[in-house]
Enzyme design. Structure first.
Site, mmCIF file in Angstrom:
data_model
loop_
_atom_site.group_PDB
_atom_site.id
_atom_site.type_symbol
_atom_site.label_atom_id
_atom_site.label_comp_id
_atom_site.label_asym_id
_atom_site.label_seq_id
_atom_site.Cartn_x
_atom_site.Cartn_y
_atom_site.Cartn_z
ATOM 1 C CB SER A 1 -0.906 0.022 1.222
ATOM 2 O OG SER A 1 -1.610 1.239 1.252
ATOM 3 C CE LYS B 1 -3.079 -2.196 -0.652
ATOM 4 N NZ LYS B 1 -3.399 -2.246 -2.005
ATOM 5 C CG HIS C 1 -5.045 -0.676 3.726
ATOM 6 N ND1 HIS C 1 -5.173 -0.104 2.476
ATOM 7 C CD2 HIS C 1 -4.309 0.196 4.457
ATOM 8 C CE1 HIS C 1 -4.544 1.057 2.456
ATOM 9 N NE2 HIS C 1 -4.007 1.265 3.653
ATOM 10 C CG ASN C 2 -7.108 -1.133 -0.825
ATOM 11 O OD1 ASN C 2 -6.141 -1.060 -0.070
ATOM 12 N ND2 ASN C 2 -6.971 -1.115 -2.127
ATOM 13 C CD GLU D 1 -7.373 3.763 0.188
ATOM 14 O OE1 GLU D 1 -6.402 3.067 0.568
ATOM 15 O OE2 GLU D 1 -7.575 4.023 -1.011
HETATM 16 P P1 NDP Z 1 -0.299 -1.829 -14.136
HETATM 17 O O1 NDP Z 1 -1.310 -2.428 -13.268
HETATM 18 O O2 NDP Z 1 -0.701 -0.717 -15.067
HETATM 19 O O3 NDP Z 1 0.373 -2.998 -15.031
HETATM 20 C C1 NDP Z 1 1.327 -2.726 -16.034
HETATM 21 C C2 NDP Z 1 2.439 -3.747 -15.992
HETATM 22 O O4 NDP Z 1 1.907 -5.071 -16.162
HETATM 23 C C3 NDP Z 1 3.438 -3.529 -17.097
HETATM 24 O O5 NDP Z 1 4.718 -3.784 -16.592
HETATM 25 C C4 NDP Z 1 3.015 -4.559 -18.115
HETATM 26 O O6 NDP Z 1 4.047 -4.944 -18.992
HETATM 27 C C5 NDP Z 1 2.652 -5.699 -17.216
HETATM 28 N N1 NDP Z 1 1.841 -6.713 -17.871
HETATM 29 C C6 NDP Z 1 0.559 -6.589 -18.285
HETATM 30 N N2 NDP Z 1 0.145 -7.742 -18.854
HETATM 31 C C7 NDP Z 1 1.186 -8.609 -18.793
HETATM 32 C C8 NDP Z 1 1.373 -9.952 -19.192
HETATM 33 N N3 NDP Z 1 0.380 -10.657 -19.762
HETATM 34 N N4 NDP Z 1 2.582 -10.516 -18.986
HETATM 35 C C9 NDP Z 1 3.579 -9.836 -18.408
HETATM 36 N N5 NDP Z 1 3.455 -8.557 -17.994
HETATM 37 C C10 NDP Z 1 2.275 -7.954 -18.183
HETATM 38 O O7 NDP Z 1 0.968 -1.341 -13.292
HETATM 39 P P2 NDP Z 1 1.030 -0.567 -11.887
HETATM 40 O O8 NDP Z 1 2.473 -0.302 -11.719
HETATM 41 O O9 NDP Z 1 0.078 0.551 -11.809
HETATM 42 O O10 NDP Z 1 0.565 -1.647 -10.812
HETATM 43 C C11 NDP Z 1 1.204 -2.905 -10.660
HETATM 44 C C12 NDP Z 1 0.459 -3.713 -9.642
HETATM 45 O O11 NDP Z 1 0.486 -3.037 -8.391
HETATM 46 C C13 NDP Z 1 -1.015 -3.930 -9.960
HETATM 47 O O12 NDP Z 1 -1.408 -5.200 -9.545
HETATM 48 C C14 NDP Z 1 -1.710 -2.885 -9.125
HETATM 49 O O13 NDP Z 1 -3.036 -3.248 -8.817
HETATM 50 C C15 NDP Z 1 -0.821 -2.865 -7.896
HETATM 51 N N6 NDP Z 1 -0.877 -1.640 -7.120
HETATM 52 C C16 NDP Z 1 -0.917 -0.433 -7.739
HETATM 53 C C17 NDP Z 1 -0.963 0.732 -6.981
HETATM 54 C C18 NDP Z 1 -0.963 2.046 -7.657
HETATM 55 O O14 NDP Z 1 -1.039 3.062 -6.943
HETATM 56 N N7 NDP Z 1 -0.856 2.104 -8.973
HETATM 57 C C19 NDP Z 1 -0.978 0.707 -5.513
HETATM 58 C C20 NDP Z 1 -0.838 -0.592 -4.971
HETATM 59 C C21 NDP Z 1 -0.818 -1.710 -5.765
HETATM 60 P P3 NDP Z 1 4.209 -4.204 -20.423
HETATM 61 O O15 NDP Z 1 5.067 -2.993 -20.153
HETATM 62 O O16 NDP Z 1 4.912 -5.198 -21.265
HETATM 63 O O17 NDP Z 1 2.850 -3.864 -20.912
#
Ligand code: NDP
Length: 479
Positions: free
Chosen positions: A128, A182, A185-186, A189
């Protein structure tokens, strides 16, 4: 092999987490992303960091020292499964795969079971704090096996946020426990944000203060028992002026709240566990209500009360709102911890509720002073059945309840929606009640479905012959 930890998925969360890891003494971080461009960008933008870039899963595995430890930060759902499958191909028994994404805990339970069969450890870890937290220190909620915690613990402790000298990470429990916590937690929130929004709305409508003036109220509250990140950023948002129109920004933002689903998961899970998280549910539904313009448009003409909100003493009213917010917040947290307690019982996790409250004190969105009081409550009584019955909260609720009741009745009287305030008060009064009309519900259930009932004066299960002579018979317990 030179890297002691790896990150797969280098979008905003993954790249920030990788940078956080690389900034800690002793860490060398292997990084891999499905599309090469993100890896290249990260390496180029941060020459100072000790990254080992990999461009295939084989290369990634080869660059990690054993036991290999990798954190997956990709889109939750199928992408996470795809990455796990690829890692299993190149990892060996004893290695550790951590899913740091926002996975549904039941997916984590399923994945842990499947991965365990290969001899590889799988850890679902809730992370988080958004982008900023990932970079500078998140609150981390890992599940998984005790064995993986031995390797993972020191690494996660090194990158977590720190609250009063303690890292905001604890081994929450096995398999899906971390993602479960987690999720809750959300949910909390959501409730906290809705309560703050209701407080703002009441103050605005009741006192006519401008958003900038209300920002000062929140800034003041942030110096007292409500001190928290969410109260702090509320003041920031309310203070913001829109550059294009000169209006307060909050007045030009479309009033339809989005959601990514974790609030809904918390409520769905609570419904199946039979835990009344009414504050979280109302907060989730309030977002849904806001997001149906077609329904709101046809409803603005519905009759409302003759009189709007009339406040004689604005300062006293604002203090009432503050107390109503505080009391409702106690209820929301109490309900959230109740869900964790029930989840632990259902899924056979040993979760230290006090430790959970402590790791939320920094790095995460609900960070607040208040969490110290929760930790105290569980320190004093680890098996406390209802958090809000801890002495500190009883005192606070006693102090707040008259104001809370005034605010709930005022909002109902003047037609201002305050679903989280009012449902929290109803929950509180429901808990307090010596007798509930649930007795009547049991009677109705027995009438139409012969569902039977128990009596207050003797053991056994009973049924009244409603369609016969209405005498009572002792019955099999069929519910
Ligand atoms: P995203 O959820 O936008 O995911 C994008 C990433 O996933 C890229 O690296 C992409 O690779 C990869 N990806 C998508 N499909 C595939 C696949 N089939 N195989 C391999 N890689 C793949 O990224 P975030 O950074 O926003 O979040 C990452 C995780 O963290 C998520 O689960 C999210 O829910 C969680 N999270 C996010 C928060 C936030 O504030 N954003 C807070 C807490 C948790 P490519 O570059 O090749 O497309």
């Amino acid at each position: 092999a030179t890297a002691n930890i790896g990150v797969v998925g280098l979008a905003v969360m993954g790249s920030n987490l990788a940078r956080n890891l690389a900034s800690r003494e002793g860490n060398t971080v292997a990084v891999f992303n499905r599309s090469r461009s993100k890896t290249d960008e990260l390496i180029e933008a941060h020459p100072e960091a000790e990254f080992v870039p990999a461009f295939s899963y084989e290369q990634f595995a080869a660059s990690l020292t054993k036991p290999r430890t990798a954190v997956i930060m990709v889109k939750a759902g199928r992408p996470t499964d795809a990455v796990i499958d690829s890692l299993i191909e190149v990892f060996e028994p004893g290695d550790i795969i951590v899913d740091g994404g926002n996975a549904l805990f039941t997916d984590t339970i399923r994945r842990e079971k499947a991965v365990r069969e290969t001899g590889i450890n799988f850890v679902g870890a809730g992370i988080s704090g958004g982008e900023e937290g990932a970079l500078n220190g998140p609150s981390i909620m890992p599940g998984g096996s005790d064995e993986s915690w031995v390797t993972l613990g020191p690494i996660l402790r090194s990158i977590a946020a720190v609250a009063e000298g303690e890292p905001c990470v604890t081994h929450v429990g096995h398999d899906g426990a971390g993602h479960f916590v987690k999720m809750v937690h959300n949910g909390i929130e959501y409730a906290d944000m809705q309560l703050i929004a209701e407080a703002y709305d009441l103050i605005r409508r009741g006192t006519g203060k401008t958003p900038a003036e209300i920002a000062e109220v929140f800034a003041e509250w942030n110096r007292g028992e409500l001190e928290s990140y969410l109260i702090e950023i509320t003041a920031e948002v309310l203070r913001q002026t829109d550059a294009a129109t000169g209006q307060p920004l909050v007045d030009v933002i479309l009033d339809q709240a989005g959601a990514k689903g974790t609030g809904a998961w918390t409520v769905q899970t609570a419904l199946s566990l039979g835990v009344p998280v009414s504050g979280i549910a109302e907060a989730t539904f309030a977002r849904s209500l806001s997001s149906h313009p077609e329904q709101r448009e046809v409803s603005t003409g519905l009759p409302g009360p003759a009189e709007g909100l009339q406040v004689e003493d604005p300062d006293a009213f604002i203090e009432d709102v503050r107390l109503a917010l505080y009391a409702s917040k106690i209820v929301a947290y109490s309900q959230g911890f109740d869900e964790i307690r029930a989840g632990a019982a259902e899924y056979d996790w040993t979760i230290d509720l006090g430790a959970v409250s402590k790791i939320w004190r920094a790095g995460c969105i609900i960070r607040a002073q208040f969490l110290n009081r929760i930790a105290d409550a569980y320190d004093a009584q680890p098996d406390l059945p209802v958090l809000l019955t801890a002495p500190y909260f009883v005192e606070a609720l006693g102090r707040a309840q008259a104001a809370w009741r005034r605010i709930v009745s005022t909002s109902a009287h003047s037609g201002i929606p305050a679903p989280a305030f009012s449902s929290s008060l109803a929950y509180y009064d429901g808990l307090r009640a010596e007798r509930l009309p649930a007795a009547l519900i049991q009677g109705q259930r027995d009438f139409f479905g012969a569902h039977t009932y128990k009596r207050i004066d003797k053991p056994g299960t009973f049924h009244t012959l409603w369609s016969g002579d209405r005498t009572e018979i002792e019955a099999e317990d069929t519910h």
